[in-house]
Design a protein around this motif. Structure first.
Motif, PDB file in Angstrom:
ATOM      1  N   ARG A  93       7.081 -43.256  42.536  1.00  0.00           N
ATOM      2  CA  ARG A  93       6.538 -43.949  41.346  1.00  0.00           C
ATOM      3  C   ARG A  93       6.014 -42.893  40.238  1.00  0.00           C
ATOM      4  NH1 ARG A  93       6.107 -47.609  45.211  1.00  0.00           N
ATOM      5  NH2 ARG A  93       6.939 -49.707  44.744  1.00  0.00           N
ATOM      6  N   LEU A  94       6.759 -42.031  40.020  1.00  0.00           N
ATOM      7  CA  LEU A  94       6.191 -41.009  38.958  1.00  0.00           C
ATOM      8  C   LEU A  94       5.370 -41.344  37.743  1.00  0.00           C
ATOM      9  CD1 LEU A  94       6.464 -37.895  37.692  1.00  0.00           C
ATOM     10  CD2 LEU A  94       8.583 -38.708  36.616  1.00  0.00           C
ATOM     11  N   PHE A  95       5.748 -42.194  36.978  1.00  0.00           N
ATOM     12  CA  PHE A  95       4.950 -42.663  35.607  1.00  0.00           C
ATOM     13  C   PHE A  95       3.764 -43.622  36.198  1.00  0.00           C
ATOM     14  CE2 PHE A  95       9.187 -41.856  34.267  1.00  0.00           C
ATOM     15  CZ  PHE A  95       9.025 -41.053  33.171  1.00  0.00           C
ATOM     16  N   GLN A  96       3.709 -43.803  37.492  1.00  0.00           N
ATOM     17  CA  GLN A  96       2.449 -44.446  37.813  1.00  0.00           C
ATOM     18  C   GLN A  96       1.349 -43.533  38.384  1.00  0.00           C
ATOM     19  OE1 GLN A  96       3.243 -47.867  40.574  1.00  0.00           O
ATOM     20  NE2 GLN A  96       4.438 -48.945  38.906  1.00  0.00           N
ATOM     21  N   ARG A  97       1.851 -42.292  38.234  1.00  0.00           N
ATOM     22  CA  ARG A  97       0.805 -41.230  39.007  1.00  0.00           C
ATOM     23  C   ARG A  97       0.484 -40.279  37.844  1.00  0.00           C
ATOM     24  NH1 ARG A  97       1.285 -39.766  44.343  1.00  0.00           N
ATOM     25  NH2 ARG A  97       2.494 -41.084  45.618  1.00  0.00           N
ATOM     26  N   VAL A  98       0.908 -40.523  36.918  1.00  0.00           N
ATOM     27  CA  VAL A  98       0.439 -39.660  35.616  1.00  0.00           C
ATOM     28  C   VAL A  98      -0.352 -40.642  34.596  1.00  0.00           C
ATOM     29  CG1 VAL A  98       2.168 -38.106  35.741  1.00  0.00           C
ATOM     30  CG2 VAL A  98       2.546 -39.926  34.139  1.00  0.00           C
ATOM     31  N   GLY A  99      -1.445 -39.602  33.996  1.00  0.00           N
ATOM     32  CA  GLY A  99      -2.303 -40.567  32.956  1.00  0.00           C
ATOM     33  C   GLY A  99      -1.503 -40.479  31.580  1.00  0.00           C
ATOM     34  N   TYR A 100      -1.383 -41.817  31.293  1.00  0.00           N
ATOM     35  CA  TYR A 100      -0.646 -41.995  29.867  1.00  0.00           C
ATOM     36  C   TYR A 100      -1.332 -41.493  28.871  1.00  0.00           C
ATOM     37  CZ  TYR A 100      -3.740 -45.757  28.273  1.00  0.00           C
ATOM     38  OH  TYR A 100      -4.979 -46.429  28.038  1.00  0.00           O
ATOM     39  N   LYS A 101      -2.786 -41.368  28.789  1.00  0.00           N
ATOM     40  CA  LYS A 101      -3.322 -40.894  27.553  1.00  0.00           C
ATOM     41  C   LYS A 101      -3.268 -39.435  27.224  1.00  0.00           C
ATOM     42  CE  LYS A 101      -7.524 -43.522  28.064  1.00  0.00           C
ATOM     43  NZ  LYS A 101      -9.069 -43.725  28.396  1.00  0.00           N
ATOM     44  N   GLN A 102      -2.731 -38.586  28.151  1.00  0.00           N
ATOM     45  CA  GLN A 102      -2.211 -37.176  28.169  1.00  0.00           C
ATOM     46  C   GLN A 102      -0.913 -37.183  27.633  1.00  0.00           C
ATOM     47  OE1 GLN A 102      -3.561 -35.638  31.996  1.00  0.00           O
ATOM     48  NE2 GLN A 102      -5.015 -34.172  31.058  1.00  0.00           N
ATOM     49  N   TRP A 300      12.668 -51.221  43.089  1.00  0.00           N
ATOM     50  CA  TRP A 300      13.828 -51.284  42.354  1.00  0.00           C
ATOM     51  C   TRP A 300      13.434 -51.827  41.058  1.00  0.00           C
ATOM     52  CZ3 TRP A 300      17.935 -48.609  42.963  1.00  0.00           C
ATOM     53  CH2 TRP A 300      18.519 -47.939  44.058  1.00  0.00           C
ATOM     54  N   ARG A 301      12.415 -52.822  40.930  1.00  0.00           N
ATOM     55  CA  ARG A 301      12.021 -53.041  39.866  1.00  0.00           C
ATOM     56  C   ARG A 301      11.219 -52.082  38.934  1.00  0.00           C
ATOM     57  NH1 ARG A 301       8.162 -58.358  40.354  1.00  0.00           N
ATOM     58  NH2 ARG A 301      10.004 -59.152  41.084  1.00  0.00           N
ATOM     59  N   TYR A 302      10.557 -51.236  39.607  1.00  0.00           N
ATOM     60  CA  TYR A 302      10.104 -49.999  39.132  1.00  0.00           C
ATOM     61  C   TYR A 302      11.278 -49.076  38.399  1.00  0.00           C
ATOM     62  CZ  TYR A 302       8.435 -45.413  38.621  1.00  0.00           C
ATOM     63  OH  TYR A 302       8.027 -44.248  37.994  1.00  0.00           O
ATOM     64  N   ALA A 303      12.286 -49.023  39.126  1.00  0.00           N
ATOM     65  CA  ALA A 303      13.185 -48.192  38.596  1.00  0.00           C
ATOM     66  C   ALA A 303      14.396 -48.699  37.661  1.00  0.00           C
ATOM     67  CB  ALA A 303      14.271 -47.559  39.885  1.00  0.00           C
ATOM     68  N   VAL A 304      14.275 -50.093  37.037  1.00  0.00           N
ATOM     69  CA  VAL A 304      14.952 -50.684  36.283  1.00  0.00           C
ATOM     70  C   VAL A 304      15.151 -50.044  34.917  1.00  0.00           C
ATOM     71  CG1 VAL A 304      15.279 -52.629  34.706  1.00  0.00           C
ATOM     72  CG2 VAL A 304      14.964 -52.720  37.101  1.00  0.00           C
ATOM     73  N   PRO A 305      14.004 -49.552  34.269  1.00  0.00           N
ATOM     74  CA  PRO A 305      14.003 -48.826  32.838  1.00  0.00           C
ATOM     75  C   PRO A 305      14.816 -47.404  33.211  1.00  0.00           C
ATOM     76  CG  PRO A 305      11.756 -49.594  33.247  1.00  0.00           C
ATOM     77  CD  PRO A 305      12.430 -49.865  34.614  1.00  0.00           C
TER      78      PRO A 305
END
Length: 321
Positions: A93-102, A300-305
């Motif tokens: 879950r790459l995008f859940q491991r990074v801070g969106y603010k950066q 798989w729900r995570y990977a949909v986008p």
């Protein structure tokens, strides 16, 4: 013969990029820069060198479609890299491991740049400043403002140092980084010239060759960077290198416009680039959504986008081909 030269140049770019990423990680660990900062600016700049030399060479041989298509196509392919890697390593879950603010400022700025490019392609006769399209001046000014105000806060722990960093001093890593960047620069020149010849031999449209074949080849360093960053669990560098590279590519396009002496380079490019730029807008919006959306437990729900991004890329490539 031209196919072989094209392939060899691409291989050299990949090999040099592997070491380039290693030295970039060493610089990240042995300096005060965060992984996101190194990925967004240092590595992104170096891995964008093939795009620079390719577009400069395209201007020299008077083929603005390859110059523009290479930059926009590279941005699209870079986002595809993130999507495919995110699908393959969906358990992480790459995008859940990074801070969106950066990373959100870089993504939003990349979106703005593409909207500006599309507007310039659709509206002919935009004002010029010393032979450079006014849209390029705006893009450069926005980038300078972002670089000035972007946060360099640490988002990841730097306690774990890669084993290779013990073998090099910071000075040696910087020297190695520069040498390999020059190698990437040279190989990119060969890639551009052989790509132009490939378009002539195969009969393919120069815009398509620039937007897909050459763009994919010059984006190989970004692919290597992301995979290496994943191996080191440096997820901030993985995302930052792609988003930063896309921003840097637009600055290189502005520099290419400066070298192109027959007016604004976007005015000389074909309207087919609008479709590639629109694809970049769609994929960037998907990245922004991935950075902002709530966490989910389903793989798989995570990977949909990311799956949708990859599918749309394939469809658009097929249609334009």
């Amino acid at each position: 013969m031209v196919y072989l030269i094209f392939l060899l140049a691409a291989i050299v770019v990949v090999i040099a990029a592997i070491r380039l990423n290693t030295f970039g990680d060493i610089i990240s660990k042995k300096s005060r820069l965060s992984g996101a900062a190194v990925g967004t600016f240092l590595i992104a700049g170096a891995t964008s060198l093939p795009e620079l030399t390719t577009s400069i060479t395209a201007v020299y041989i008077d083929n603005p479609d390859i110059a523009v298509g290479n930059m926009i196509g590279s941005n699209v392919f870079n986002l595809l890299i993130l999507a495919v890697v995110d699908i393959i390593y969906r358990r992480r879950r790459l995008f859940q491991r990074v801070g969106y603010k950066q990373h959100l400022p870089s993504a939003i700025m990349g979106l703005a740049f593409m909207v500006i490019v599309i507007s310039s392609l659709l509206i002919p006769g935009s004002p010029e400043l010393f032979g450079v399209g006014i849209e390029m001046v705006v893009i450069v000014l926005l980038y300078v403002l972002m670089v000035r105000f972007i946060s360099n806060d640490e988002e990841e722990s730097s306690s774990e140092v890669a084993a290779t960093s013990k073998d090099y001093s910071l000075k040696a890593a910087v020297v190695g980084f520069i040498v390999l960047a020059l190698i990437v620069f040279g190989a990119g020149s060969v890639l551009s010239i052989s790509g132009d010849q490939l378009a002539q031999v195969s009969g393919l449209d120069s815009g398509f060759v620039g937007s897909f074949l050459i763009a994919a080849s010059t984006s190989l360093p970004e692919l290597v960077t992301v995979l290496a960053a994943f191996k080191m669990a440096n997820y901030g560098m993985a995302v930052g290198s792609i988003l930063g590279s896309n921003l840097f590519n637009m600055q290189l396009l502005a520099f290419t416009d400066l070298l192109y002496r027959d007016g604004a380079i976007l005015a000389a490019a074909g309207n087919s680039h609008v479709f590639i730029a629109s694809l970049a807008v769609f994929m960037t919006l998907a990245i922004i959504y991935l950075l902002l959306r709530p966490s989910t437990t389903s793989q798989w729900r995570y990977a949909v986008p990311s799956l949708v991004m990859s599918f749309v890329y394939v469809v658009v490539s097929y249609i334009l081909f």
